[in-house]
Design a protein around this motif. Structure first.
Motif, short mmCIF file in Angstrom:
data_model
loop_
_atom_site.label_atom_id
_atom_site.label_comp_id
_atom_site.label_asym_id
_atom_site.label_seq_id
_atom_site.Cartn_x
_atom_site.Cartn_y
_atom_site.Cartn_z
N THR A 1 41.25 49.27 33.57
CA THR A 1 39.58 48.97 32.50
C THR A 1 39.26 47.92 33.84
OG1 THR A 1 40.27 47.35 31.17
CG2 THR A 1 39.29 49.57 30.27
N ASP A 2 37.63 47.73 33.94
CA ASP A 2 37.26 46.72 34.73
C ASP A 2 37.55 47.08 36.52
OD1 ASP A 2 35.42 44.87 35.04
OD2 ASP A 2 37.03 42.73 34.68
N GLU A 3 37.79 48.66 36.75
CA GLU A 3 38.24 48.37 37.97
C GLU A 3 37.38 48.78 39.49
OE1 GLU A 3 42.03 51.07 37.38
OE2 GLU A 3 40.85 52.29 37.95
N ASP A 4 37.77 48.18 40.28
CA ASP A 4 37.44 48.23 41.08
C ASP A 4 36.21 49.09 41.94
OD1 ASP A 4 34.86 47.86 43.84
OD2 ASP A 4 37.33 47.34 44.87
N PRO A 5 35.08 49.32 42.00
CA PRO A 5 34.04 51.10 42.00
C PRO A 5 34.69 51.39 42.85
CG PRO A 5 32.71 49.11 41.71
CD PRO A 5 33.91 48.13 41.83
N ALA A 6 34.98 50.63 43.72
CA ALA A 6 35.71 51.39 45.38
C ALA A 6 36.81 52.31 44.89
CB ALA A 6 35.83 50.81 46.04
N LEU A 7 37.53 51.57 44.03
CA LEU A 7 38.92 52.32 43.22
C LEU A 7 38.90 53.79 42.86
CD1 LEU A 7 42.13 53.42 42.89
CD2 LEU A 7 41.90 50.91 41.47
N ARG A 8 37.93 53.15 41.97
CA ARG A 8 36.98 54.47 41.15
C ARG A 8 36.72 55.92 41.81
NH1 ARG A 8 36.42 53.43 35.60
NH2 ARG A 8 38.24 51.91 34.95
N LYS A 9 35.88 55.48 42.78
CA LYS A 9 35.57 56.19 43.80
C LYS A 9 35.94 56.93 44.27
CE LYS A 9 31.73 56.87 46.84
NZ LYS A 9 32.03 57.31 48.70
N ALA A 10 37.69 56.58 44.89
CA ALA A 10 38.71 57.06 45.49
C ALA A 10 39.02 57.89 44.35
CB ALA A 10 39.50 55.76 46.06
N THR A 11 39.25 56.99 43.51
CA THR A 11 40.01 58.19 42.01
C THR A 11 38.95 59.42 41.96
OG1 THR A 11 40.83 56.53 40.83
CG2 THR A 11 40.77 58.61 39.80
N TYR A 12 38.21 59.43 42.04
CA TYR A 12 37.13 61.20 41.82
C TYR A 12 37.29 61.47 43.44
CZ TYR A 12 33.72 64.05 41.86
OH TYR A 12 32.34 65.32 41.77
N GLU A 13 37.08 61.02 44.36
CA GLU A 13 37.60 62.22 45.62
C GLU A 13 39.12 62.57 45.87
OE1 GLU A 13 36.20 59.44 48.32
OE2 GLU A 13 34.05 59.18 47.90
N GLU A 14 40.29 61.70 44.61
CA GLU A 14 41.66 62.67 44.56
C GLU A 14 41.52 63.43 43.85
OE1 GLU A 14 44.74 59.08 44.85
OE2 GLU A 14 44.55 59.76 42.44
N SER A 15 40.59 63.00 42.69
CA SER A 15 41.19 64.78 41.43
C SER A 15 39.92 65.73 42.58
CB SER A 15 40.33 63.99 40.90
OG SER A 15 38.69 63.95 41.30
N LEU A 16 38.75 65.56 43.46
CA LEU A 16 38.56 66.96 44.00
C LEU A 16 39.29 66.94 45.51
CD1 LEU A 16 35.11 65.41 45.05
CD2 LEU A 16 35.29 66.80 43.12
N GLY A 17 40.26 66.71 45.50
CA GLY A 17 41.75 67.46 46.52
C GLY A 17 42.79 67.84 45.58
N TRP A 18 43.01 67.16 43.83
CA TRP A 18 43.70 67.75 43.66
C TRP A 18 43.26 69.03 43.23
CZ3 TRP A 18 42.43 68.82 38.34
CH2 TRP A 18 42.95 69.43 37.57
N TYR A 19 42.36 69.30 43.08
CA TYR A 19 41.49 70.14 42.35
C TYR A 19 41.70 71.74 42.96
CZ TYR A 19 39.33 74.01 40.30
OH TYR A 19 38.70 75.61 39.12
#
Ligand SMILES: Cc1cc2nc3c(=O)[nH]c(=O)nc-3n(C[C@H](O)[C@H](O)[C@H](O)COP(=O)(O)OP(=O)(O)OC[C@H]3O[C@@H](n4cnc5c(N)ncnc54)[C@H](O)[C@@H]3O)c2cc1C
Lengths: 423, 252
Positions: free
Chosen positions: A396-414
């Motif tokens: 919880t309370d992660e850096d927004p930049a990390l959350r965004k990177a996590t989203y981009e990672e999910s696109l790559g995973w898909y």
């Protein structure tokens, strides 16, 4: 050797090595036959790996009841408006043209384990030496009294992607100010533990983005759920007051649903929804149970080091239909299990080397634009069980930049997993 | 020391003279550096880059010109992009593991011909350390999230334990067949074709880079949680096998 780069050298080396291990096989009609039932996360991967790695030495047939496959993964993003339907729908063309797989479109209705054949709805029988089953789940309609296949046309489950997903999207798009969606979440075990909560997030995103003042109520048969702290935090941050979650101690148990009236009866109260999204309990796809491969849990016990059915040596069960120890039912997990089964099948049929099984999983969930979280684990077979050796979950309370990177990672995973499934 | 044990000493291996292409002989002369206010770093970076634009493009849709495009430069292996004819020196630098990060770029830009002898970039160098930092910072913001970029959070550096382990594995001969099986676990996310959409490509990575990167996950120098998980159960033999397999592949 001048002029040859290391890279080229590596390739030559690779080619020589694989030529040496190429199995000797005779005429085409003598080729060993593998039939895969289910062309989803597990089945498509298994078929592709067996065909690809055996270089034509094994005859691979893939049976799925549809001509194309819509992934459940990212179907929530479609509901939220992040993806269009075409982008989550994939064709089997390359598996046929590039990997020589025979695709049979139709429903497999029975397995004759003695004769080693699969019977199709149209009466055709398909013989196999090894059978890989990845039929996914079937819904236990009456686990929510009042719900049925017919009722799903009014109150979609959208837990198998395709027509149901589109129907839910249509109905969500029609939700207006002051209206309410009621979701009934499934009991364990079910496919993709965080998915109901990702779905609620995507519904809220859709309403918020359109400026629609609507609410989502989740009635859960479970006391707690996957990534709960992360979703709760995200809902508070992004969708204050829009999503309400009730566990059994609050609602007193889910008793029945009336899709025409749009009501869900619980032990304590009646909830009214302008849209109901009912996700019932789940079991292994019908074909597995019919073949006697399931146990009392409704899923198929398998050997931890190969995904081989404990009931039948010639059959491997992977994906949601299997009981894979500590692994959740996810597309990632099914894809991972498929590779272990594929290697084992190939090893048996063409005497290639079989390496120790390794399994992994990661699941990304999108909460709001550029705010994604993930969970994952690494697994090994141990004393007949698939156990987790390492795991992590987003904080919880992660850096927004990390959350965004996590989203981009999910696109790559898909992109990655769908390329790994369909070539 | 730069990543992957690549150091200046290796630059000597590229000493074979590279035929100068007549058309390629364009000189990018350094212009006098403007004094910059801290809040104006963006404009300053862009201005500094103007001396590179004869030969290089950067940003979305950038293409190769006389020099390769610089999109995704941070984290990219030297001399590694398709569709551009690099000098032998530059390719060898990449093959021995030179990755462009802030440090290696800084050293390179100071005097390119010193850092990679025989490379073809006709740029005398940028002597002012602050200018180089501004330029590199600007270039890195221009190349964020570009497919093919290998960079992870921050500037991962091989040091201490990662280096020591990596050297042991580097000396091992990896079983590429075992690597091919193990690679199944990688290609769920890292596309086997070498395409990259949000997750970096690992196809064709030199062994040294590959091995060191995995040890950097093991030692928490690189912090991506998914990757840390994936390497947790990998023994030296398996890392060597994977490196042997992936280094032998070509992007499609
Ligand atoms: C909303 C939602 C979101 C999800 N998000 C994610 C996610 O982000 N990440 C993730 O990893 N997982 C996710 N999942 C889970 C994932 O979709 C499943 O775990 C995965 O698809 C399981 O793969 P499988 O091969 O077991 O079954 P499936 O992928 O369902 O494939 C089974 C196929 O077999 C066919 N079939 C079944 N029986 C027969 C028969 N008798 N004859 C012919 N064909 C048959 C079915 O029609 C289907 O096409 C999500 C699931 C849902 C519902």
């Amino acid at each position: 050797m001048t002029g040859i780069t290391r890279r080229q050298f590596g390739i030559l080396g690779g080619a020589t090595a694989s030529a040496l291990v190429m199995p000797a096989y005779a005429r085409a009609q003598d080729k060993p036959k593998v039939v895969v039932v289910g062309g989803g996360a597990g089945g498509a991967t298994a078929a592709r790996y067996i065909a690809k790695d055996s270089d034509g030495a094994i005859d691979v047939t893939l049976i799925d009841d549809s001509g194309q496959f819509t992934t459940c993964f990212f179907s929530n993003l479609y509901l939220g408006g992040f993806r269009d339907f075409a982008s989550i729908t994939h064709s089997y063309d390359k598996l046929q043209s590039d990997y020589g797989i025979t695709k049979v479109t139709g429903r497999a209705i029975e397995i004759d384990r003695d004769a080693k054949t699969v019977r199709m709805a149209d009466g055709v029988t398909v013989p196999y030496d090894r059978l890989v089953l990845s039929p996914g789940i079937d819904l236990i309609w009456d686990s929510v009294p009042g719900y049925s296949e017919e009722a799903a046309k009014i109150a979609p489950h959208a837990w198998k992607a395709g027509q149901q997903t589109r129907l839910l999207k249509e109905k969500l798009d029609a939700i207006g100010n002051g209206q309410q969606v009621v979701m009934v979440a499934p009991p364990n075990p079910y496919r993709c533990p965080p998915a109901p909560y990702e779905r609620a997030s995507m519904m809220a995103h859709l309403f918020k983005a359109k400026g629609v003042d609507a609410k989502i109520i989740i009635l859960d048969p479970k006391e707690k759920f996957s990534k709960q702290a992360l979703f709760s935090e995200g809902w508070e941050n992004h969708y204050p007051g829009m999503i309400e979650w009730y566990g059994p101690t609050v609602h007193g148990g889910i008793e029945s649903v009336d899709v025409d009236a749009g009501t869900v009866e619980t032990g304590i109260d009646t909830f009214h929804g302008d849209l109901l999204n009912i996700i019932p309990a789940q079991k292994a796809g019908m074909i597995a149970a019919k073949a006697g491969l399931t146990d009392d849990s409704g899923f198929c016990p398998v050997e931890a080091d190969s995904m081989r059915s404990t009931v039948d040596d010639a059959i491997f069960v992977i994906g949601d239909a299997s009981i894979a120890g500590a692994m959740p039912k996810s597309g990632f997990a099914a894809n991972s299990q498929a590779k272990v089964a594929a290697m084992t099948v190939r090893g048996e049929l063409t005497a290639t080397k079989v390496f120790p099984a390794r399994y992994s999983n990661s699941c990304w969930s999108l909460i709001e634009v550029d705010d994604a979280v993930k969970v994952g684990a690494q697994y090994v077979p141990q004393d007949g069980q698939i156990v987790s050796t390492h795991s992590f979950i987003s904080q919880t309370d992660e850096d927004p930049a990390l959350r965004k990177a996590t989203y981009e990672e999910s696109l790559g995973w898909y992109k990655g997993i769908t390329a790994d499934m369909f070539g | 020391m730069p990543l992957m044990g690549w150091n200046k000493k290796h630059s000597g291996t590229g000493s074979r003279a590279w035929p100068v292409l007549a058309a390629g002989l364009v000189t990018c002369l350094p212009i006098s550096s403007p004094t910059l206010a801290a809040d104006d770093a963006d404009t300053a970076g862009e201005r500094l880059f103007s001396q590179c634009t004869t030969c290089h493009e950067i940003g979305e849709g950038a293409r190769h010109k006389i020099g390769p495009h610089l999109d995704g430069i941070i984290g990219r292996l030297a001399g590694s992009m398709d569709g551009f004819r690099y000098s032998m020196a530059m390719r060898e630098a990449g093959e021995s593991g030179l990755v462009w990060d802030r440090d290696t770029l800084d050293t390179y830009l100071q005097k390119p011909s010193d850092f990679i002898t025989g490379n073809r970039m006709s740029f005398r160098g940028m002597s002012d350390q602050r200018d180089r930092a501004t330029l590199i910072e600007w270039m890195s913001t221009m190349s964020l999230n570009v497919p093919g970029s290998l960079v992870e959070e921050g500037d991962a550096k091989a040091s201490g334990p990662a280096r020591g382990f990596a050297d042991i594995v580097l000396a091992m001969e990896g079983d590429a067949d075992y690597g091919a099986y193990l690679a199944g676990e990688c290609v769920t996310c890292h596309q086997a074709s070498g395409h990259a959409d949000g997750i970096p490509s690992i196809v064709g990575l030199p062994r040294a880079y590959f091995i060191t990167a995995l040890f950097e996950y093991k030692t928490n120098i690189r912090t991506n949680e998914v990757m840390k998980l994936r390497v947790a159960n990998l023994e030296n033999e398996e890392i060597a096998a994977l490196a042997a397999y992936f280094s032998g592949l070509e992007p499609q």
